[in-house]
Design an enzyme around this catalytic site. Structure first.
Site, short mmCIF file in Angstrom:
data_model
loop_
_atom_site.label_atom_id
_atom_site.label_comp_id
_atom_site.label_asym_id
_atom_site.label_seq_id
_atom_site.Cartn_x
_atom_site.Cartn_y
_atom_site.Cartn_z
N GLY A 1 1.22 26.94 18.40
CA GLY A 1 1.39 27.02 19.85
C GLY A 1 2.66 27.80 20.19
N TRP B 1 5.86 26.92 20.94
CA TRP B 1 7.10 26.62 20.21
C TRP B 1 6.93 26.91 18.72
CZ3 TRP B 1 11.75 26.98 19.31
CH2 TRP B 1 12.57 26.07 18.67
N LYS C 1 12.54 12.70 26.89
CA LYS C 1 12.94 13.60 27.98
C LYS C 1 11.70 14.17 28.68
CE LYS C 1 11.92 17.54 25.87
NZ LYS C 1 10.93 18.49 26.36
N GLN D 1 2.95 17.16 26.91
CA GLN D 1 3.21 15.95 26.11
C GLN D 1 3.68 14.79 26.98
OE1 GLN D 1 3.41 16.80 21.95
NE2 GLN D 1 1.71 17.11 23.36
P1 NAD Z 1 1.37 24.49 22.65
O1 NAD Z 1 1.40 23.36 23.59
O2 NAD Z 1 1.86 25.80 23.15
O3 NAD Z 1 -0.09 24.76 22.11
C1 NAD Z 1 -0.99 23.78 21.74
C2 NAD Z 1 -1.36 23.98 20.31
O4 NAD Z 1 -2.26 22.95 19.90
C3 NAD Z 1 -2.07 25.30 20.02
O5 NAD Z 1 -1.56 25.88 18.86
C4 NAD Z 1 -3.50 24.88 19.77
O6 NAD Z 1 -4.18 25.74 18.90
C5 NAD Z 1 -3.31 23.54 19.14
N1 NAD Z 1 -4.47 22.66 19.18
C6 NAD Z 1 -5.42 22.55 20.15
N2 NAD Z 1 -6.33 21.65 19.77
C7 NAD Z 1 -5.95 21.19 18.57
C8 NAD Z 1 -6.48 20.23 17.67
N3 NAD Z 1 -7.59 19.54 17.96
N4 NAD Z 1 -5.83 19.99 16.52
C9 NAD Z 1 -4.69 20.64 16.24
N5 NAD Z 1 -4.14 21.57 17.03
C10 NAD Z 1 -4.77 21.82 18.19
O7 NAD Z 1 2.19 24.08 21.33
P2 NAD Z 1 3.76 24.07 21.10
O8 NAD Z 1 4.48 24.59 22.29
O9 NAD Z 1 4.01 24.72 19.83
O10 NAD Z 1 4.09 22.52 21.04
C11 NAD Z 1 4.07 21.78 19.85
C12 NAD Z 1 5.10 20.67 19.95
O11 NAD Z 1 6.38 21.26 20.16
C13 NAD Z 1 4.90 19.71 21.11
O12 NAD Z 1 5.19 18.41 20.67
C14 NAD Z 1 5.94 20.14 22.13
O13 NAD Z 1 6.40 19.07 22.92
C15 NAD Z 1 7.04 20.63 21.25
N6 NAD Z 1 7.94 21.61 21.87
C16 NAD Z 1 7.46 22.59 22.68
C17 NAD Z 1 8.34 23.50 23.24
C18 NAD Z 1 7.87 24.62 24.15
O14 NAD Z 1 8.70 25.24 24.83
N7 NAD Z 1 6.59 24.94 24.17
C19 NAD Z 1 9.69 23.42 22.95
C20 NAD Z 1 10.14 22.42 22.11
C21 NAD Z 1 9.26 21.51 21.60
P1 13P Z 2 8.05 21.34 27.95
O1 13P Z 2 6.94 20.97 27.01
O2 13P Z 2 8.17 20.46 29.13
O3 13P Z 2 7.98 22.80 28.32
O4 13P Z 2 9.41 21.15 27.14
C1 13P Z 2 9.76 22.07 26.19
C2 13P Z 2 10.90 21.55 25.43
O5 13P Z 2 10.78 20.57 24.74
C3 13P Z 2 12.15 22.29 25.54
O6 13P Z 2 13.12 21.82 24.68
#
Ligand code: NAD
Ligand code: 13P
Length: 620
Positions: A266, A268, A461, A559
């Protein structure tokens, strides 16, 4: 080691007729790769000649000294007496030594590849020591050239006669025989001394001589002896060595190169992969990480093509993080098991609701000594209590799992904007390795010995971000947002400490705490969707979180709503609802039991009535 003589052949290169070098066993390779400290002999190991013999030559007494060296090597004279005798013959002044070093600078005497090996070891955090039977006066310039600190040099010291008038040393009058290296079995003693100062798990000795081999023959000495025959080949040393090499490249090529796998693709996951792939890129044998980084991609359609094919061709994930290069060394793989099978470092970054399914598939399918790190923000709630994702990974897969948490909005990191994060760790060595994997010029990584605290911050958070979104959605300004953020921070800390009493207060001031809270409450996806949710409610066009997530995030996952429900289950089960008024109010709004405007009434959560009927929302 004492040098030439004793039947050894001074070749400078390997004698091919004498058969192949010893191949290392699995045990030997494992020890070499896990060394915390490597001790090098100096003369004829790091240098192509012996310092004292060369000094004797420089002083015009080469033949006489070589005869004494020979007697020490064939055992007819003990080491201490031979040293004493050689110094007596050489009879030099400090000025002579200065002139000698000028005439024979370290770079002119080093064995090819020695400097590169030492640099590669040090880059991996392996401590390098020089343990020499020679003299400190001549070893220190070599240490300086190799970047080995003087404190890591064990060698003999010359004794000088001092001029009473000038206070300067004048004439050599023997040597200080209190150093362990002045005696037989001195190397294991020096290593035992090193161990007393720093409790290294694994110490390797590398040398050409019998006195070096002794390092593993006495308990408390080295754990592994690598014989070096690139300058002088000594059959007795070769026979006793755990591993015998003629070229430092063999040792350099055998250093561990960690293979890295990313589980998740995804936004991140891709922004993190952008940094990781940059740090792993390159095929230099000195590199600590293998060039190729594998990424497990949950396969889906991308404009009529498989997303993995698109990523492997364009080196970019156009669906989740368009415009950000993942690097040509990143390989997208739709198979979870083949992605991680060979990995030494596994990065977990899938939305938390999928992590249990992922972990279950991986049981027994990964390297047992793999190192894991979770970037996922979220937790699992079971009847017996909550489970952090790091705990889940450790429990299911039997490996250590650190976490990387911070104010890390993926799109901003994809643009290489300054950001910071902590690695919450239990095993410091793993955290040090992980920092090298993630740290870049724009992404600062610090270490924090509080895994649960960092991960709880990242998880909780997301609930506060929903509150911030409601504030925006109902049209309130920065004062109100700051109020819910401050309250949120207090509840995050109280809740984290209630579940994990060892969580530290300072953790909430780290990048994973207040910094992530600020970034998420201003720029995150949870905030965005919550704002739209509140707006829809106020405008009489209510839409569900699921519909808004699909519409606004285009496949990315929210989330906060899941986490709010999970945390609320714990609050209800433990009777803590009114102790966490903001969390509870957010959950009532999320579940449609209170209007978004009630976000400002959170302090009255015990008093305000819940709606008896929930608001009908549009699921599309
Ligand atoms: P995302 O929310 O951008 O994308 C969702 C992902 O889930 C995609 O890769 C998709 O292919 C996958 N997916 C969909 N259905 C699925 C299934 N059944 N099984 C497995 N995977 C499936 O993902 P992200 O931003 O990489 O977030 C991953 C984690 O990182 C989350 O816990 C999020 O809170 C955390 N995070 C996100 C950010 C951000 O800015 N996006 C920043 C820090 C932390
Ligand atoms: P959001 O999933 O709310 O975009 O948060 C991203 C995040 O964890 C930034 O540190």
């Amino acid at each position: 080691a004492p040098t030439a003589g004793g039947g050894a052949s001074v070749t400078g290169a390997r004698d091919e007729s004498a058969g192949p070098a010893l191949e290392p066993t699995e045990r030997v390779l494992k020890l070499w790769r896990s060394a915390n400290a490597v001790c090098f002999d100096v003369d004829c190991t790091l240098t192509v000649n012996d310092s004292l013999d060369l000094l004797a030559e420089f002083m015009g007494v080469g033949g006489e000294v070589a005869a004494v060296t020979s007697r020490a090597m064939d055992g007819s004279m003990n080491l201490e007496a031979a040293l004493e005798e050689r110094l007596r013959i050489i009879d030099c002044t400090p000025k002579d030594i200065k002139a000698f070093i000028k005439a024979h600078p370290p770079e002119s005497r080093l064995v090819p590849g020695a400097k590169a090996l030492i640099a590669a070891l040090q880059a991996r955090g392996v401590a390098v020591y020089l343990v020499s039977g020679g003299f400190r006066e001549m070893t220190l310039p070599i240490a300086r050239y190799l970047g080995v600190p003087p404190d890591n040099v064990y060698a003999n010291r010359m004794n000088w006669q001092w001029d009473d008038d000038t206070g300067e040393p004048t004439r050599l009058v023997g040597f200080d025989n209190s150093e362990p290296t002045a005696h037989n079995q001195g190397k294991p003693q020096a290593i035992a001394r090193i161990r007393r100062g720093r409790p290294y798990n694994t110490i390797v000795m590398i040398g050409d001589g019998i006195t070096d081999l002794e390092a593993v023959q006495v308990s408390g000495g080295a754990d592994l002896f690598v014989g070096f025959g690139g300058v002088v080949r000594r059959p007795a040393v070769e026979a006793g060595a755990d591993w015998y090499v003629f070229d430092y490249k063999v040792l350099l090529d055998s250093l561990k190169r960690y293979k890295v796998a990313m589980v998740g693709s995804g936004a991140w996951a891709c922004a993190a992969a952008h940094m990781v792939a940059q740090n792993c890129a390159g095929d230099d044998p000195a590199d600590e990480f293998a060039d190729e980084v594998r990424m497990w991609v949950y396969e889906e359609d991308c404009e009529g093509r498989k997303l993995t094919d698109v990523i492997n061709e364009a080196h970019e994930n156009p669906k989740y993080l368009p415009g950000v290069s993942l690097g040509p060394n990143l390989v997208a793989d739709p198979e979870l098991l083949s992605t991680v099978a060979d990995a030494d470092v596994i990065i977990f970054c899938a939305p938390h609701q999928f992590m249990r399914g992922i972990c279950k598939q991986l049981i027994g399918k990964i390297k047992p000594d793999a190192v894991a790190v979770s970037l996922t923000k979220g937790m699992r709630v079971r009847r017996e209590g909550p489970q952090l994702i790091s705990e889940m990974v450790s429990k299911y897969l039997g490996i250590d799992c650190s976490v990387l948490m911070g104010a890390n909005i993926a799109t901003a990191i994809g643009r290489e904007e300054l950001s910071e994060a902590v690695i919450g760790y239990s095993v410091r060595d793993n955290a040090l390795l992980l920092r090298k994997l993630f740290q870049t010029r724009y992404f600062r990584v610090s270490l924090l010995a509080d895994v649960a605290g960092a991960e709880m911050c990242g998880t909780l958070k997301n609930i506060v971000a929903l509150a911030a979104g409601f504030i925006d959605g109902v049209g309130l300004g920065p004062n109100s947002k700051a109020t819910v953020m401050r309250q949120g921070l207090m509840e995050m800390r109280a809740f984290a400490k209630a579940l994990y009493p060892n969580v530290r207060d300072e953790t909430f001031f780290e990048p994973c705490g207040v910094a992530d809270l600020i970034a998420t409450c201003y720029g995150g996806r949870n905030r965005l969707v919550a704002e739209e949710f509140a707006r829809g409610m106020l405008d009489g066009r209510p839409r569900s979180f699921e519909a808004l997530e699909a519409d606004l995030l285009k496949g990315q996952k929210l989330q906060g709503v899941l986490t709010s429900n999970e945390v609320q289950e714990i609050l209800v089960a433990r009777g803590w609802e009114t102790d966490y008024p903001l969390f509870t109010t957010v959950n009532r709004i999320v579940t449609g039991r209170n209007p978004p405007t009630d976000i400002t009434n959170f302090m009255e959560v015990g008093k305000i009535a819940e709606a008896t009927e929930t608001v009908e929302v549009d699921e599309n």
